[in-house]
Design a protein around this motif. Sequence first.
Motif, mmCIF file in Angstrom:
data_model
loop_
_atom_site.group_PDB
_atom_site.id
_atom_site.type_symbol
_atom_site.label_atom_id
_atom_site.label_comp_id
_atom_site.label_asym_id
_atom_site.label_seq_id
_atom_site.Cartn_x
_atom_site.Cartn_y
_atom_site.Cartn_z
ATOM 1 N N UNK A 162 17.922 36.826 9.017
ATOM 2 C CA UNK A 162 18.911 37.580 9.789
ATOM 3 C C UNK A 162 18.416 37.663 11.230
ATOM 4 N N UNK A 163 19.196 37.171 12.163
ATOM 5 C CA UNK A 163 18.787 37.121 13.572
ATOM 6 C C UNK A 163 19.180 38.396 14.302
ATOM 7 N N UNK A 164 18.772 39.529 13.766
ATOM 8 C CA UNK A 164 18.951 40.828 14.428
ATOM 9 C C UNK A 164 17.982 41.803 13.785
ATOM 10 N N UNK A 165 17.801 42.928 14.415
ATOM 11 C CA UNK A 165 16.879 43.908 13.877
ATOM 12 C C UNK A 165 17.422 44.579 12.630
ATOM 13 N N UNK A 166 16.492 45.080 11.789
ATOM 14 C CA UNK A 166 16.899 45.766 10.574
ATOM 15 C C UNK A 166 17.552 47.100 10.888
ATOM 16 N N UNK A 167 17.238 47.655 12.036
ATOM 17 C CA UNK A 167 17.770 48.976 12.393
ATOM 18 C C UNK A 167 16.773 50.084 12.184
ATOM 19 N N UNK A 168 15.613 49.740 11.656
ATOM 20 C CA UNK A 168 14.541 50.709 11.434
ATOM 21 C C UNK A 168 13.274 50.182 12.078
ATOM 22 N N UNK A 169 12.620 51.039 12.893
ATOM 23 C CA UNK A 169 11.356 50.664 13.526
ATOM 24 C C UNK A 169 10.225 51.600 13.125
ATOM 25 N N UNK A 170 10.496 52.501 12.176
ATOM 26 C CA UNK A 170 9.474 53.457 11.734
ATOM 27 C C UNK A 170 8.368 52.733 10.986
ATOM 28 N N UNK A 171 7.125 53.141 11.272
ATOM 29 C CA UNK A 171 5.955 52.525 10.659
ATOM 30 C C UNK A 171 5.332 53.512 9.689
ATOM 31 N N UNK A 172 4.976 53.027 8.516
ATOM 32 C CA UNK A 172 4.357 53.865 7.494
ATOM 33 C C UNK A 172 3.066 54.483 8.037
ATOM 34 N N UNK A 173 2.837 55.727 7.625
ATOM 35 C CA UNK A 173 1.662 56.441 8.133
ATOM 36 C C UNK A 173 0.378 55.691 7.815
ATOM 37 N N UNK A 174 0.326 55.039 6.671
ATOM 38 C CA UNK A 174 -0.879 54.306 6.302
ATOM 39 C C UNK A 174 -1.096 53.060 7.124
ATOM 40 N N UNK A 175 -0.062 52.598 7.823
ATOM 41 C CA UNK A 175 -0.168 51.390 8.639
ATOM 42 C C UNK A 175 -0.147 51.692 10.125
ATOM 43 N N UNK A 176 0.024 52.951 10.479
ATOM 44 C CA UNK A 176 0.186 53.310 11.889
ATOM 45 C C UNK A 176 -1.022 52.916 12.717
ATOM 46 N N UNK A 177 -2.220 52.992 12.111
ATOM 47 C CA UNK A 177 -3.416 52.659 12.872
ATOM 48 C C UNK A 177 -3.531 51.173 13.130
ATOM 49 N N UNK A 178 -2.872 50.332 12.303
ATOM 50 C CA UNK A 178 -3.023 48.881 12.434
ATOM 51 C C UNK A 178 -1.770 48.194 12.968
ATOM 52 N N UNK A 179 -0.668 48.909 13.088
ATOM 53 C CA UNK A 179 0.579 48.339 13.597
ATOM 54 C C UNK A 179 1.065 49.189 14.763
ATOM 55 N N UNK A 180 1.227 48.551 15.921
ATOM 56 C CA UNK A 180 1.731 49.243 17.109
ATOM 57 C C UNK A 180 3.256 49.295 17.111
ATOM 58 N N UNK A 181 3.887 48.176 16.757
ATOM 59 C CA UNK A 181 5.343 48.113 16.715
ATOM 60 C C UNK A 181 5.773 46.896 15.887
ATOM 61 N N UNK A 182 7.043 46.839 15.566
ATOM 62 C CA UNK A 182 7.593 45.734 14.781
ATOM 63 C C UNK A 182 8.738 45.095 15.554
ATOM 64 N N UNK A 183 9.108 43.898 15.138
ATOM 65 C CA UNK A 183 10.187 43.164 15.808
ATOM 66 C C UNK A 183 11.540 43.803 15.513
ATOM 67 N N UNK A 184 12.330 43.914 16.542
ATOM 68 C CA UNK A 184 13.726 44.336 16.368
ATOM 69 C C UNK A 184 14.660 43.146 16.632
#
Length: 763
Positions: free
Chosen positions: A485-507
């Motif tokens: 799908x060539x568009x964002x999922x509509x959610x950019x929230x990052x799981x608390x357990x991954x917050x330290x290792x993920x800054x952001x995700x693709x939209x």
Amino acid sequence: MLSLLSCRRTYYNFRRTYCVYKVFFVKIAVYTTIGMRKISTTLLFIVLSIGSVYSQTSWIGTAADNDWTNPANWNNGVPSAATGNTVIDGDQYAAANYPIISSAYLTNIKLLLVRDGGRLDIEGNLTGDGTNAADIRVSNGAVINHAAGTVSGFDDFQIDGGTLNVSGTANLQIDDDIKFEDLTGDATTNGTGGTINISGGSVSVGAGGSGQIDFNGLTGNVVNITGGSLAVEEIVDPAADSEVNENGGDLTIDGSSVITVLDGATLNTVSETITEDIIINPGGVLNISASSTTNFQGNILNNGTFTTAAGGTAQFNGGTQTISGNQNASFNIVQIGNSVATALVLSIDISVAGNWTVSGGSTFTANTGTATFNGSSAQAISNANTFFNLVVNNSSGISLSGGDCTVTNQFTLTTGVVSTTSSAMIVIADGATSNEGAADSYIDGPIKKIGQGAFVFPTGDGANWARIAISDPANATVEFTAEYVASGLGSTDIDAGSAASIDHVSVFEYWNLNRTGTSSDVTVTLYWETGTGTGIMDLADLRVVHHDGTDWDNIGGTGVGTTTAGTISSNTTGTFSPFTFGSSTEDNTLPVTWLSFEGMLYAGHVELSWSTATEVDNKGFFIEKSADGIYWSEIGFVDGAGISNRTLEYSFTDLTSPAKYYRLKQVDYDGEYDYSYVVSISLNEDYKVYFSSTTSEVVIKSSKVFGQLASLSVFNLQGELLIDKAVEITNSSMFVDLKIDSGQLLIAVLIVDGKVQKFKFLN
């Protein structure tokens, strides 16, 4: 002195000349008186068996009135039951004085010979005596024109370089066969160059159409059917340059035998039903004529050429049928099953230039062979099919509907996009393989892989080719379905357990990857084909993330390749659904500034709108458009906000001629830039939606095949849903009652066969 030394008797029976010649060869010895020397010689005695002789009468046309019944036109009286041969010889009368049978003439004549440029017009009834001796022969440039009345009681109709024209209300009934033969031994014809033209009336060969048209292996003979009807059981032994052309009328080949198209022969069909099995020998040609339908109800063995002209339809409607042989077949439109549920089995390579439909509870299975869809315009494959090898080679694309297309050996994307839906997808069976697609050839929609083996899904969306892959599953019955799908999922929230290792995700993009059946854990590999489109700038910080329905989880991986093109593989996972790119730092922009980018056609112009969530040093946006998605041109510029941490809305209207593709080039103050994803504009080739002020209704105009189910949603500019209903497009103009206040600017979303088209209008 005369001595009888030997005697031989030989009978020469000249068939249907009705004279039996008894030929005696008598060898005698003559002794001379000089030395009694013997001189031998042979005397030939020919005795005509008078009891077998019939008279002959020839047309001389002396009365110059064309009247068959006028004795003055014959040299031996008007033909009668006592007449042996009735001869019409073009050398014996002036060309304008040919005979015409203009009324009932029921005399039981025997052999009718029209030869050497002669002409006979039949406009009344003519009967033979019903015996094997009663034939009609037309040879050496002679012509019989049969326009009315009934001709019957003749055994064979024989042609040697002559022509038979049947038209009007004529009724020609031949008791046995029509034959192209060498009747004269004349090198001028030798059984070649004969023609039968049927433009009206009816021709029946054999009792109830049980006879043959026999080409006798002779070349250059043709049967043309442009009207009327021809009933025959077999067409046999055609050779080089022989043709049966059915371009109208009704050709019935209806017997228990097989139709064989021999070397050099051509059988052209138009709107015909053929119940027999067909064998096409090497050098033979079976051609379905343009814009016509041939209904095949038997098996086909193709060792020659089996082809279809533009717009021609091959219909298979015979229960259980096979197509086999050692040569390819070329089709245009294919219909499997109509009034009869049909199981068609393919064992040769075929090419298909038109639509392919399986209907009426029918099935298609390819045990071997390759089916190549290579049309020059968009093609459709309808309902469930099973292909051995399936090749897509159509730059205009192919759409699936009504059921899955299962490939049991090899699926190949050469050129063109295949549009699928959740109820009509490409299924790669266990043990089958697929190539990975290309920038101009991929699956737009879901594709399923069954069973074991590492697999790369050739997915894409719009103008974007974006693959996803899995490692080898442990179970042979597990099923994975992937869609890009060539568009964002509509959610950019990052799981608390991954917050330290993920800054952001693709939209910008995501992949749906679902597993059904037996549990099997795999690694997931995501592909990027262009770094500027995905915002990938630092491979070391790139990760694969998975959405668990609430937020995004880090499932690891390290990027491989370059920022332009590469892959990243996750850790082994047993949870599925959406996957996309994540970044452990802010180095990978992953177009975080983009929330949306949309375009639609309104009043002949393209309106673009986009929004950003955050902006850093954003100077602005260049707007670019393209007709083909390859060559781009700038058409405008919109200033950016510089720095922003709130949602901002932008818009631009292209007042020049609309294009198919649009994108944004976001430029920073330091000269760095980034591209948005590409939006594809519906230019209303297939559908158009507008408001009718006279009826207060939404009008859907369609140029597509009717009977499509569609979903119509209408929103106001505040995003409120005003209408949401299913409609069936049954004709070129459909009307949907709006029942809302006028004077509003509205947006209509029309979904037909999984394709989304947006329209803006004022009600």
